[in-house]
Scaffold this active site. Structure first.
Site, PDB file in Angstrom:
ATOM      1  CG  PHE A 221      18.557 -26.380  -9.959  1.00  0.00           C
ATOM      2  CD1 PHE A 221      19.919 -26.132  -9.920  1.00  0.00           C
ATOM      3  CD2 PHE A 221      17.690 -25.379  -9.545  1.00  0.00           C
ATOM      4  CE1 PHE A 221      20.416 -24.922  -9.483  1.00  0.00           C
ATOM      5  CE2 PHE A 221      18.171 -24.165  -9.106  1.00  0.00           C
ATOM      6  CZ  PHE A 221      19.544 -23.928  -9.076  1.00  0.00           C
ATOM      7  CG  LEU A 222      17.803 -28.038 -16.622  1.00  0.00           C
ATOM      8  CD1 LEU A 222      18.337 -27.326 -17.861  1.00  0.00           C
ATOM      9  CD2 LEU A 222      16.730 -29.042 -16.994  1.00  0.00           C
ATOM     10  CG  ASP A 288      15.315 -10.724 -21.903  1.00  0.00           C
ATOM     11  OD1 ASP A 288      16.174 -10.040 -22.467  1.00  0.00           O
ATOM     12  OD2 ASP A 288      15.460 -11.180 -20.751  1.00  0.00           O
TER      13      ASP A 288
END
Length: 419
Positions: A221-222, A288
């Site tokens: 996670f950031l 994407d």
């Protein structure tokens, strides 16, 4: 968990015993936040040039911790929660596809995004699939991190592969009753679960352990948005997410001229960073990339975070040249990026060889099949030919953008290129 009251009761009893043993019946688990925790040090090391420094021992420790630390909680991600009971099945592009991702929290209080295995390594995306309905591949997330590090971008969060026991490390530690309710035992006696969404609430969309162990990727996670705000911007080269639509860049060869005149691409390094991202996406085959994120703190010249790469490495037999549109329409590239690509095209530093060696570090090795590794070399040559065509048309001074030595200097050794 389904398939018989006896199984469900047994799992319930095991889960209750597990929570009592770890004192997880209290509102919050007894976790001590340590300043020296690898995820804390990773967050503190983020700067305006990348998510981590070259040859960072902190990243190596973080990868090791995500690979081995026990989980203490599991939950849906925030976007998955937002979709619960609110999915519009009439949409052509489903808001979350048939993709399931979970947030796992470890014993050191660090968190990672877990994406389970949906495809075997030797399976290719069918050529009739639209990019927006393709599977998300856990091994693509792992390989994308390694490639990003080799290219010296350092814009993909540290990602590692892990065999997760879905019963012990997800079901028995989650407090989310909806997540608990989607676990079941398959006819082959494998423990499975699926996403809770109206168009996905089917066992054929489930992921299953063997019988409990399931491969997946774990992406660090950031920092939270409260501590390190980020903003999201649509890519100027966003694709049409419909069956027949086309965007302006797909029909207008002079599209980049308009992009260069508009804020923020007219005065910052943003456009060059978008071209970096396009080269990265072309190498992994990712169509994407509809948005990008940046840290607010670093301003207009900060780096673009390369998030969500799971739709890469789908077809090794096909090179989607349109992904390179920012490069061949704008004919601009950072000198640092070009020099690094040229180094990786040399026999002694061949990209496929460096990737193969780097991926050996991962627990789930081999992460990529040999055809995917060889496709990297082929696509790299395409990038370099595109740059050469631009130089022949416009001159090197107009195409190759210089920068401060401290920021643009390439690594001069293979060891640095993989660190």
């Amino acid at each position: 968990m389904r398939r018989g009251g006896t199984i469900a009761k047994a799992v319930f009893v095991r889960r209750k015993m597990y929570k009592e043993q770890l004192n997880l019946t209290s509102p919050e688990p007894p976790v001590q936040l340590r300043q020296e925790a690898s995820w804390v040090q990773f967050h503190l090391g983020i700067n305006r040039h990348g998510l981590y420094p070259r040859s960072s021992p902190v990243v190596s420790k973080l990868l090791q911790d995500m690979r081995h630390f026990p989980t203490i909680s599991a939950d849906y991600s925030q976007d998955e929660k937002a979709l619960l009971g609110a999915c519009d099945c009439s949409q052509i592009v489903k808001p979350s596809g048939v993709h399931l991702k979970l947030v796992l929290r470890f014993s050191d209080f660090g968190k990672a995004m877990f994406k389970p295995m949906r495809q075997q390594r030797d399976e290719e995306t069918p050529e009739d699939f639209f990019y927006f309905i393709d599977f998300q591949r856990h091994n693509a997330e792992i390989a994308a991190f390694h490639l990003d590090r080799i290219l010296d971008f350092r814009r993909v969060p540290p990602t590692v592969g892990r065999l997760v026991n879905v019963t012990r490390e997800i079901l028995e530690v989650t407090r989310n009753e909806i997540l608990q309710s989607v676990f079941f035992v398959s006819p082959a006696n494998n423990v499975c679960f699926f996403a809770k969404c109206p168009y996905m609430c089917k066992t054929e969309y489930a992921v299953c352990g063997s019988p409990h162990l399931l491969e997946g990727s774990l992406s660090a996670f950031l920092p939270s948005l409260n501590l390190a705000p980020r903003f999201s911007m649509p890519s100027p080269w966003i694709r049409s997410y419909s069956l027949a639509g086309r965007e302006e860049w797909e029909v207008n060869p002079l599209y980049c001229e308009a992009v260069k005149q508009a804020y923020p691409h007219n005065s910052s390094s943003r456009l060059l960073n978008i071209i970096d991202m396009a080269i990265f996406d072309f190498l992994i085959g990712n169509m994407d990339r509809h948005h990008y994120e940046m840290f607010t703190k670093f301003g207009e010249d900060g780096f673009l975070i390369h998030l969500d790469n799971a739709r890469g490495f789908g077809r090794h037999s096909h090179d989607e040249v349109s992904i390179l549109a920012p490069l061949f329409q704008c004919c601009r590239i950072k000198r640092k990026t070009l020099l690094h690509l040229q180094l990786l095209a040399q026999a002694d530093y061949r990209l496929s060889d460096v990737m193969r060696e780097s991926l050996l570090e991962d627990q789930l090795s081999p992460v990529l099949t040999e055809p995917h590794l060889l496709a990297l070399d082929r696509r790299l040559q395409t990038v370099l030919r595109t740059v050469q065509d631009c130089i022949e048309a416009h001159g090197e001074q107009s195409v190759v953008a210089d920068g401060p030595v401290g920021q643009w200097a390439p690594d001069s050794s293979r060891a640095n290129s993989t660190s």
